[in-house]
Design an enzyme around this catalytic site. Structure first.
Site, PDB file in Angstrom:
ATOM      1  N   SER A 190      42.373  44.387  30.880  1.00  0.00           N
ATOM      2  CA  SER A 190      42.460  43.026  30.353  1.00  0.00           C
ATOM      3  C   SER A 190      41.350  42.134  30.908  1.00  0.00           C
ATOM      4  CB  SER A 190      43.851  42.470  30.640  1.00  0.00           C
ATOM      5  OG  SER A 190      44.129  41.458  29.730  1.00  0.00           O
ATOM      6  N   HIS A 231      50.675  45.643  26.140  1.00  0.00           N
ATOM      7  CA  HIS A 231      49.501  45.300  26.935  1.00  0.00           C
ATOM      8  C   HIS A 231      49.741  45.677  28.401  1.00  0.00           C
ATOM      9  CE1 HIS A 231      45.993  42.826  27.895  1.00  0.00           C
ATOM     10  NE2 HIS A 231      46.691  42.217  28.839  1.00  0.00           N
TER      11      HIS A 231
HETATM   12  C1  GTR Z   1      45.757  36.822  28.576  1.00  0.00           C
HETATM   13  C2  GTR Z   1      44.396  36.512  28.032  1.00  0.00           C
HETATM   14  C3  GTR Z   1      43.725  37.786  27.681  1.00  0.00           C
HETATM   15  C4  GTR Z   1      43.822  38.812  28.779  1.00  0.00           C
HETATM   16  C5  GTR Z   1      45.148  38.795  29.507  1.00  0.00           C
HETATM   17  C6  GTR Z   1      45.204  39.573  30.808  1.00  0.00           C
HETATM   18  O1  GTR Z   1      46.548  35.739  28.791  1.00  0.00           O
HETATM   19  O2  GTR Z   1      44.539  35.699  26.925  1.00  0.00           O
HETATM   20  O3  GTR Z   1      42.389  37.543  27.317  1.00  0.00           O
HETATM   21  O4  GTR Z   1      42.791  38.671  29.669  1.00  0.00           O
HETATM   22  O5  GTR Z   1      45.569  37.527  29.779  1.00  0.00           O
HETATM   23  O6  GTR Z   1      44.271  39.527  31.614  1.00  0.00           O
HETATM   24  O7  GTR Z   1      46.227  40.230  31.038  1.00  0.00           O
END
Ligand code: GTR
Length: 386
Positions: A223, A365
């Site tokens: 991420s 995610h």
């Molecule tokens: C989210 C962000 C993403 C990603 C994520 C993370 O809130 O919008 O771009 O970076 O965090 O790092 O888990």
């Protein structure tokens, strides 16, 4: 209120493929002045530096390379960690510049059955400290150290907060203390730049550790860490493999698709990640002189692995695959043909045996054992052809 909320959401993010706008990607192999790049030398001398500067100028900020001194202090060493399977070293990497210093704390396990220096995985850790627990009382899939050790690799991690707290009010308290001018410049480095800088300082350490094969270090990030891995890998060609997990917007995903997270959304929520110039491209993706496939192209000819997750639409899985696909011309200049399928591969069908690897994992995610297992297979293929 709920209606208004839904309306608001619909205005700011799109998850409907049919609403992706028409767009034209900047060409990887065409310079700003319109010259076509058709060989490796023109790429390395002209186009590659030009792209690196465009990304620094408009998105990630400058990457300062000068400092006064660097010192590596072993603060803890355990010869028989993990039931004797690994050696643990905790290393404080202290870097000084103009009377200021920053400390990066590295946790490193090296397999004990090694006969020669071993290749390593380095995670840019954007989770809590316990994720990289040196005592191994806490075990996390995010950094499955035992699994990596048992595959014959060293495994290391550092905490992003050491380099720059992930916070808009305090991100300056780290690497940026060494480079105060960066804070004044519109193209100055911010948190993601500082995290990438720290990854390079770990590489400085690996080059001095005889147990590590510094020519075979795979950099991994998830991420925001996955965005960082790409930027670090683009700048520092000592990283042999780059692995970007669920990196999404301003990582591997194409900005021009405006699918899921957008430049405006990311800049508003995380003003401390990218430079100030990047804010000019809120809702103006087409005005950017680059798109993210060109960041991936900067990794060429080194192996690059990109992942997504089926439920992580915010990070635009399709946009990440298209980005990887569009990075292929740079690899072609080196005679490395990834031959990625035009159609995005199905969920849980990894592409491993290729210089450009990819998978879309079923699920949310995250960074999981499934992902790591594929990273290990990918490294095995790149290093040993198996
Ligand atoms: C989210 C962000 C993403 C990603 C994520 C993370 O809130 O919008 O771009 O970076 O965090 O790092 O888990």
């Amino acid at each position: 209120f709920i209606l208004l909320f839904l309306f608001n959401k619909a205005m700011t993010q799109n998850y409907d493929e049919s609403k992706v706008p028409d767009y034209t990607l900047p060409e990887v192999l065409k310079t700003e002045s319109g010259n076509v790049v058709n060989n490796k030398s023109a790429w390395e001398k002209v186009r590659r530096p030009e792209l690196l500067t465009l990304f620094a100028e408009n998105i990630y900020g400058q990457m300062p390379k000068d400092f006064d001194s660097i010192r590596f202090t072993i603060t803890n060493e355990v010869a028989d960690a993990m039931d004797g399977r690994a050696q643990l070293k905790q290393v404080t990497i202290s870097v000084w510049r103009m009377g200021k210093s920053v400390d990066i704390h590295l946790v490193l396990f090296t397999p004990n059955n090694r006969k020669k220096p071993v290749p390593a995985f380095l995670l840019i850790n954007n989770r809590e400290d316990s994720t990289m627990d040196a005592t191994r009382k806490i075990k996390s899939e995010f950094w499955p150290a035992e699994m990596v050790i048992d595959s014959g690799y060293a495994i290391a991690a550092f905490q992003v907060a050491d380099a720059a707290p992930d916070d808009k009010d305090t991100y300056q308290n780290g690497v940026l203390q060494l480079y105060p001018k960066q804070l004044q410049a519109d193209n100055g480095m911010k948190a993601i730049g500082a995290w990438a800088w720290a990854a390079s300082r770990v590489m400085d350490y690996f080059e001095k550790d005889k147990a590590i094969d510094a020519k075979k270090v795979a950099l991994v990030g998830h991420s925001r860490g996955g965005k960082t891995a790409l930027w670090a890998g683009a700048n520092d060609r000592r990283f042999a493999i780059v692995i970007s997990n669920c990196s999404g917007n301003s990582g591997a995903a194409l900005s021009r698709r405006k699918f899921g997270e957008t430049i405006k959304l990311i800049n508003n929520q995380f003003p401390h990640w990218f430079n100030d110039n990047y804010k000019k491209f809120n809702d103006k993706e087409d005005a950017l002189p680059v798109d993210q496939h060109e960041l991936l192209a900067l990794i060429a000819p080194r192996p690059l692995y990109v992942t997504s997750a089926s439920e992580d639409l915010w990070a635009d899985p399709k946009g990440m695959y298209l980005s990887l696909w569009n990075a292929q011309p740079a690899y072609g200049l080196y005679g490395k043909h990834a031959a990625l399928p035009t159609e995005m591969p199905a969920v849980n069908s990894p592409i491993i045996h290729s210089v450009l690897g990819y998978h879309e994992r079923e699920g949310i995610h995250d960074l999981t054992k499934y992902d790591w297992n594929n990273f290990i297979q990918f490294a095995n293929y790149q290093y040993y052809g198996k």
